[in-house]
Every structure is written in C-alpha cells, then in structure tokens.
Motif scaffolding. Structure first.
Motif, short mmCIF file in Angstrom:
data_model
loop_
_atom_site.label_atom_id
_atom_site.label_comp_id
_atom_site.label_asym_id
_atom_site.label_seq_id
_atom_site.Cartn_x
_atom_site.Cartn_y
_atom_site.Cartn_z
N TYR A 39 -3.61 0.96 -8.91
CA TYR A 39 -3.58 2.17 -8.10
C TYR A 39 -4.46 3.24 -8.72
O TYR A 39 -4.50 3.38 -9.94
CB TYR A 39 -2.15 2.71 -7.99
N PHE A 40 -5.16 3.98 -7.88
CA PHE A 40 -5.90 5.14 -8.35
C PHE A 40 -5.81 6.24 -7.31
O PHE A 40 -5.51 5.99 -6.14
CB PHE A 40 -7.36 4.80 -8.67
N GLN A 67 0.85 -1.19 0.00
CA GLN A 67 0.00 0.00 0.00
C GLN A 67 0.89 1.23 0.00
O GLN A 67 1.86 1.29 0.74
CB GLN A 67 -0.87 -0.03 1.26
N PRO A 68 0.59 2.22 -0.84
CA PRO A 68 1.41 3.43 -0.80
C PRO A 68 1.24 4.14 0.54
O PRO A 68 0.24 3.98 1.21
CB PRO A 68 0.85 4.28 -1.94
N VAL A 85 -11.86 10.46 -9.44
CA VAL A 85 -10.96 9.32 -9.38
C VAL A 85 -10.17 9.30 -10.68
O VAL A 85 -10.71 9.57 -11.75
CB VAL A 85 -11.68 7.97 -9.17
N SER A 86 -8.88 9.01 -10.56
CA SER A 86 -8.04 8.95 -11.76
C SER A 86 -6.98 7.87 -11.57
O SER A 86 -6.63 7.51 -10.45
CB SER A 86 -7.38 10.30 -12.02
N SER A 87 -6.49 7.37 -12.70
CA SER A 87 -5.46 6.35 -12.69
C SER A 87 -4.52 6.60 -13.86
O SER A 87 -4.93 7.14 -14.88
CB SER A 87 -6.08 4.96 -12.82
N THR A 135 -5.85 11.02 -1.75
CA THR A 135 -5.12 9.82 -1.40
C THR A 135 -4.93 8.96 -2.65
O THR A 135 -5.71 9.06 -3.60
CB THR A 135 -5.83 9.02 -0.30
N THR A 136 -3.90 8.14 -2.62
CA THR A 136 -3.69 7.14 -3.65
C THR A 136 -3.76 5.78 -2.97
O THR A 136 -3.09 5.56 -1.96
CB THR A 136 -2.32 7.32 -4.33
N VAL A 137 -4.58 4.89 -3.51
CA VAL A 137 -4.77 3.57 -2.91
C VAL A 137 -4.74 2.50 -3.99
O VAL A 137 -4.93 2.79 -5.17
CB VAL A 137 -6.09 3.47 -2.11
#
Length: 155
Positions: free
Chosen positions: A147-148, A30-31, A91-93, A65-67
């Motif tokens: 990840y997004f 996890q980042p 949301v973006s990836s 956050t990035t998850v």
C-alpha cells in the motif's frame, strides 16, 4: 465384484483431478477510496486498477488516495489541469524500504518527462489531461508491492 472395483477407481480419479497442491494467491482487498478518486479502468474485473482518475477538489486543488500496488505493476494517475499551472505530489508508504517513485508525467500533447523520485514538483505548461505513473525504480532496488499513499496539490 464390479461395485468393489468401482470404488477404488472413483477414489483414484477424485484425487488425481483434485487440487494440484498450489494454493491460489489472493489479491489483497483494495482500500475504500475517498471521493477524490474514481477508477476508470479495471482489468479482469478485479478490485484493483492500473489507471485511476484523480478528481481534484476545486476549492483547494487537492486530492489524495491510498492504493495497493502489485510487484512490477505501474499505476497511472490521471487528472485535468483545469487552469492550474503547477503540480506538487508525493508518494509515501509505511514500509520505509518501499522501492516506489514517480516514473513519468505524460503531458496532454503526448510528450513525457521523468523519471522523478518520491516528490514531484512540475510546471504544467498546457491545459488538458495529464497522467503520472508510479512504479519501482528498476535501477536501484528490488521489486516492491504494498500500500502507498499519493497526495497531489495543484496550484
């Protein structure tokens, strides 16, 4: 003679009880989360979470956050409205073909609204705890993992 026969038997048992040939699939790490996020539920004591509490910065009403999202996993992001009346979120990836979107928003009174796309603009009619869910669009696309980034702004 007994020692001679014992060695092949132990060797056979060692191979028959060994790995099945299937390698365990390791979860990606996890980042590191920014201070605006707190994990409030971690199933199976893993380093991922299904429910994440967003701590909104009181000075500007923002959080991000990035998850990592597993395939077919629904992630829930929870926040308190605390006097805010609208939410704008995205949301973006880096994966341009990522099949990911906001599925629902859960209001403090238990009602829900949705589905939405990758952008969410919503009036917050009541004070209290809201929750937004992120998942694949099961009607249009393949299951997705990766990840997004989630960005939220409350006004």
């Amino acid at each position: 003679m007994k020692t001679f026969l014992l060695f092949p038997v132990l060797l056979f048992l060692g191979f028959s009880c060994g790995p099945s040939g299937k390698e365990a699939t390791a979860l990606p790490e996890q980042p590191i989360r920014p201070d605006s996020v707190e994990v409030v539920h971690t199933p199976d004591n893993k380093t991922y979470s299904d429910t994440i509490l967003l701590r909104i910065n009181p000075s500007d009403g923002k959080a991000d956050t990035t998850v990592y999202k597993k395939q077919d996993q629904t992630l829930y992001f929870s926040f308190d409205s605390e006097g805010y009346h609208t939410i704008t979120a995205a949301v973006s990836s880096q994966d341009a073909a990522a099949n990911i979107r906001f599925n629902q928003i859960f209001l403090p009174d238990g009602t829900t609204d949705g589905p939405f796309g990758r952008q969410l603009n919503y009036e917050l009619p009541k004070e209290g705890r809201y929750k937004i869910s992120v998942h694949e669009n099961i009607m249009a696309g393949d299951p997705w993992n990766g990840y997004f980034t989630l960005k939220v702004e409350l006004k």
